[in-house]
Scaffold this active site. Structure first.
Site, mmCIF file in Angstrom:
data_model
loop_
_atom_site.group_PDB
_atom_site.id
_atom_site.type_symbol
_atom_site.label_atom_id
_atom_site.label_comp_id
_atom_site.label_asym_id
_atom_site.label_seq_id
_atom_site.Cartn_x
_atom_site.Cartn_y
_atom_site.Cartn_z
ATOM 1 N N GLU A 115 -11.626 2.567 -43.558
ATOM 2 C CA GLU A 115 -12.786 2.104 -42.801
ATOM 3 C C GLU A 115 -12.873 0.584 -42.851
ATOM 4 O O GLU A 115 -12.122 -0.072 -43.570
ATOM 5 C CB GLU A 115 -14.065 2.746 -43.351
ATOM 6 C CG GLU A 115 -14.064 4.272 -43.238
ATOM 7 C CD GLU A 115 -15.328 4.909 -43.774
ATOM 8 O OE1 GLU A 115 -16.218 4.176 -44.241
ATOM 9 O OE2 GLU A 115 -15.430 6.142 -43.723
ATOM 10 N N HIS A 240 -25.643 -0.466 -38.860
ATOM 11 C CA HIS A 240 -24.358 0.152 -38.511
ATOM 12 C C HIS A 240 -24.027 -0.251 -37.089
ATOM 13 O O HIS A 240 -24.856 -0.118 -36.189
ATOM 14 C CB HIS A 240 -24.426 1.675 -38.633
ATOM 15 C CG HIS A 240 -23.061 2.293 -38.701
ATOM 16 N ND1 HIS A 240 -22.236 2.359 -37.603
ATOM 17 C CD2 HIS A 240 -22.378 2.853 -39.727
ATOM 18 C CE1 HIS A 240 -21.092 2.938 -37.960
ATOM 19 N NE2 HIS A 240 -21.157 3.235 -39.241
ATOM 20 N N ARG A 287 -19.019 -4.485 -41.536
ATOM 21 C CA ARG A 287 -20.106 -4.054 -40.653
ATOM 22 C C ARG A 287 -20.997 -5.201 -40.189
ATOM 23 O O ARG A 287 -21.456 -5.216 -39.044
ATOM 24 C CB ARG A 287 -20.960 -2.998 -41.372
ATOM 25 C CG ARG A 287 -20.250 -1.672 -41.504
ATOM 26 C CD ARG A 287 -21.040 -0.698 -42.334
ATOM 27 N NE ARG A 287 -20.365 0.593 -42.350
ATOM 28 C CZ ARG A 287 -20.786 1.630 -43.059
ATOM 29 N NH1 ARG A 287 -21.860 1.515 -43.817
ATOM 30 N NH2 ARG A 287 -20.134 2.770 -43.020
ATOM 31 N N HIS A 348 -29.201 1.010 -40.839
ATOM 32 C CA HIS A 348 -28.350 2.027 -41.456
ATOM 33 C C HIS A 348 -28.486 2.123 -42.972
ATOM 34 O O HIS A 348 -28.575 3.213 -43.524
ATOM 35 C CB HIS A 348 -26.893 1.724 -41.098
ATOM 36 C CG HIS A 348 -25.902 2.722 -41.623
ATOM 37 N ND1 HIS A 348 -25.926 4.052 -41.269
ATOM 38 C CD2 HIS A 348 -24.860 2.576 -42.481
ATOM 39 C CE1 HIS A 348 -24.935 4.689 -41.876
ATOM 40 N NE2 HIS A 348 -24.287 3.826 -42.629
ATOM 41 N N ARG A 383 -22.889 -3.996 -47.971
ATOM 42 C CA ARG A 383 -22.183 -2.863 -48.582
ATOM 43 C C ARG A 383 -20.850 -2.602 -47.884
ATOM 44 O O ARG A 383 -20.766 -2.561 -46.662
ATOM 45 C CB ARG A 383 -23.051 -1.607 -48.479
ATOM 46 C CG ARG A 383 -22.379 -0.335 -48.967
ATOM 47 C CD ARG A 383 -23.321 0.838 -48.863
ATOM 48 N NE ARG A 383 -23.589 1.220 -47.490
ATOM 49 C CZ ARG A 383 -22.958 2.193 -46.834
ATOM 50 N NH1 ARG A 383 -21.999 2.881 -47.416
ATOM 51 N NH2 ARG A 383 -23.291 2.486 -45.594
#
Length: 517
Positions: A115, A240, A287, A348, A383
């Site tokens: 990811e 997100h 992100r 998110h 994160r």
């Protein structure tokens, strides 16, 4: 009600701690309160997976640590990062022993995903419903243990602290349990506990447009804040980049980070693949970068959304990996074989929260916290994808280990009953709904992906007016879940804005146009 351990929340954080403790001590009673059904939590909706270093030939703890530190943009606690990542494999083994299933490849090994922000394939997953599978396994295990009591549709209103106890030392912060609202019976009662664990999840609904479920209203953070616990890094709200676009306000369906890891492209309305214009990592940038780039594109064009293009991918493999996403798109009349998916950033994950040490201890005695409601130092300013389930597993284990030491003593203080004398059942609920929409609009418009001092100060001004109105309503009304949630969301909104104004430099997920050099 009296219990040894009170757990507020029934996601991966709360259930992991409860299962470990109840297995170890058959004579200890654990009560879990959760405001919706027992399986409704942010955990249930986690698609991506658990980031764990398993392939030591290609991956390493050092690489995962470095990826986490890069995403956190200099604000991670390095010791915490090392601790969480090095414990990952052991915590995964426990999930497997408890019956959780993860995808296996043709070679009989874990089918590891990759990811945004990760340098290697290390995401252990169950199709695109990993959280759902973990929640299922943990609940099944919890139901096997006779000393765990789960109370669904029970809303924790406030923590009971020394401030409620007559004659208690006002300078020593101690938690004795919580006041809890039985939503079906409409009764409020006290749960006295030797130790209380807040595992109450995130704050997504404060923004309205969110990938979180409706229960994510920041209740634990707000309760801890009112009880005078330290709250930190609330300005770092992660958006997100790719929530399925829907013109209505509310919970948005998440198009997993792993879809971009699988090779999907982000395009604007004209079809231009724009991410390589901004970052060498393109769609696999972290992100915060992807969200800011999408926000920039939308501001340039005035469009409401961009697109995720999967049409060039191996569709058979895609459907095997992401069956839930494929089916959800079909419900929206989007056939990803030929159609681009309309996406927009949505609230998110919160990287800050209740400040805890490595043992999950808050600044209030006998009060612990775990999961998204906490600020551990792992995430820093942003994160890294799929580190959140890992964090919850590790910290639940650490709190359990601390509980083994038996340092918390039972207390016999007299806790006063909940006092609602003079309150009435409100004849209209429009005030709650109106103010809820106002709060969400303020947060989206003034405290979103890109912020400014002017918009933040306007947010303070507007939120203060709503706060006064809601507090007056709270003091005169019989308790309702919606009123308590609104009050909690206002506390959380205040913390996000206040701590945003205090930050003088842009880091990770926090971007203020007035902080530019």
């Amino acid at each position: 009600m009296t219990t040894d351990y009170l757990v507020i929340g029934s996601g991966v954080a709360g259930l992991t701690f409860a299962v470990k403790l109840a297995e170890k001590f058959s004579d200890k009673k654990v009560v879990i309160v959760t405001k919706a059904s027992e399986d409704e939590s942010n955990t249930k909706y986690a698609q991506g997976g658990v980031a764990v270093v398993l392939n030591k030939e290609e991956d390493s703890f050092r690489k995962h640590i470095n990826d986490t530190l890069v995403a956190g943009d200099g604000l991670c606690d390095t010791d915490v990062v090392k601790m969480v990542i090095s414990e990952g494999p052991d915590r995964l083994k426990e999930l497997l022993l408890w019956g959780a299933n993860f995808d296996i490849n043709d070679a009989g090994k874990f089918d590891l995903g990759k990811e945004g922000g990760h340098s290697e394939y290390r995401i252990v997953h169950h199709k695109d419903i990993t959280g759902y599978e973990i929640e299922r396994a943990l609940l099944a295990k919890a139901h096997e243990l006779q000393n765990i009591t789960i109370l669904p549709h029970h809303f924790a209103i406030d923590l009971v602290t020394n401030h409620h106890i007559e004659g208690a030392n006002p300078n020593e912060l101690v938690c004795y349990g919580a006041y809890v609202f039985n939503q079906k019976e409409e009764e409020i009662f006290t749960i006295r506990a030797n130790s209380t664990l807040l595992a109450s999840g995130g704050i997504g609904c404060v923004y309205g447009h969110t990938t979180n479920p409706k229960v994510a209203t920041g209740d634990g953070i707000a309760m801890a804040y009112r009880a005078k616990a330290k709250i930190k890094d609330m300005e770092f709200v992660q958006f997100h980049p790719t929530a399925l676009y829907d013109s209505s306000v509310g919970s948005a369906f998440l198009i997993s980070e792993a879809v971009r890891g699988f090779g999907a492209y982000l395009r604007n309305k004209s079809g231009h693949r724009f991410m390589p214009d901004y970052d060498d990592r393109a769609e696999l940038a972290s992100r915060d970068i992807v969200s800011q780039c999408i926000d920039t594109e939308l501001k340039k064009t005035g469009d409401t959304h961009v697109y995720l293009d999967c049409t060039h991918l191996d569709m058979e493999a895609f459907i095997k990996h992401f069956p839930n996403i494929y089916e959800k798109c079909l419900e929206y009349h989007i056939d990803i074989k030929t159609d681009w998916i309309p996406v927009v950033p949505a609230s998110h994950y919160l990287c800050g929260g209740i400040e805890v040490d490595k043992n999950g201890k808050t600044t209030i005695k006998n009060l612990f916290a775990c999961g998204e409601c906490t600020r551990t130092g792992l995430h820093g300013a942003n994160r890294l994808a799929s580190n959140s389930l890992l964090e919850a597993l590790v910290y639940a284990h650490n709190i359990y280990k601390y509980a083994l030491e038996g340092t918390n003593q039972s207390t016999n203080v007299i806790i006063p009953d909940w006092d609602d004398k003079g309150t009435v059942i409100p004849k209209e609920h429009i005030l709650v709904q109106h103010n809820l929409k106002q709060v969400q609009a303020i947060m989206r418009d003034y405290v979103g992906i890109v912020r400014s001092h002017k918009r933040l100060k306007l947010a303070v001004k507007h939120l203060d007016v709503i706060y006064e109105e809601v507090e007056a309503l709270y003091k005169t009304s019989k308790i309702s879940t919606s009123l308590c949630e609104l009050r909690n969301m206002l506390n959380v909104a205040h913390l996000i804005v206040k701590q945003s104004l205090q930050r003088t430099e842009n880091k990770g997920g926090y971007y203020n146009i007035d902080n530019l050099d």
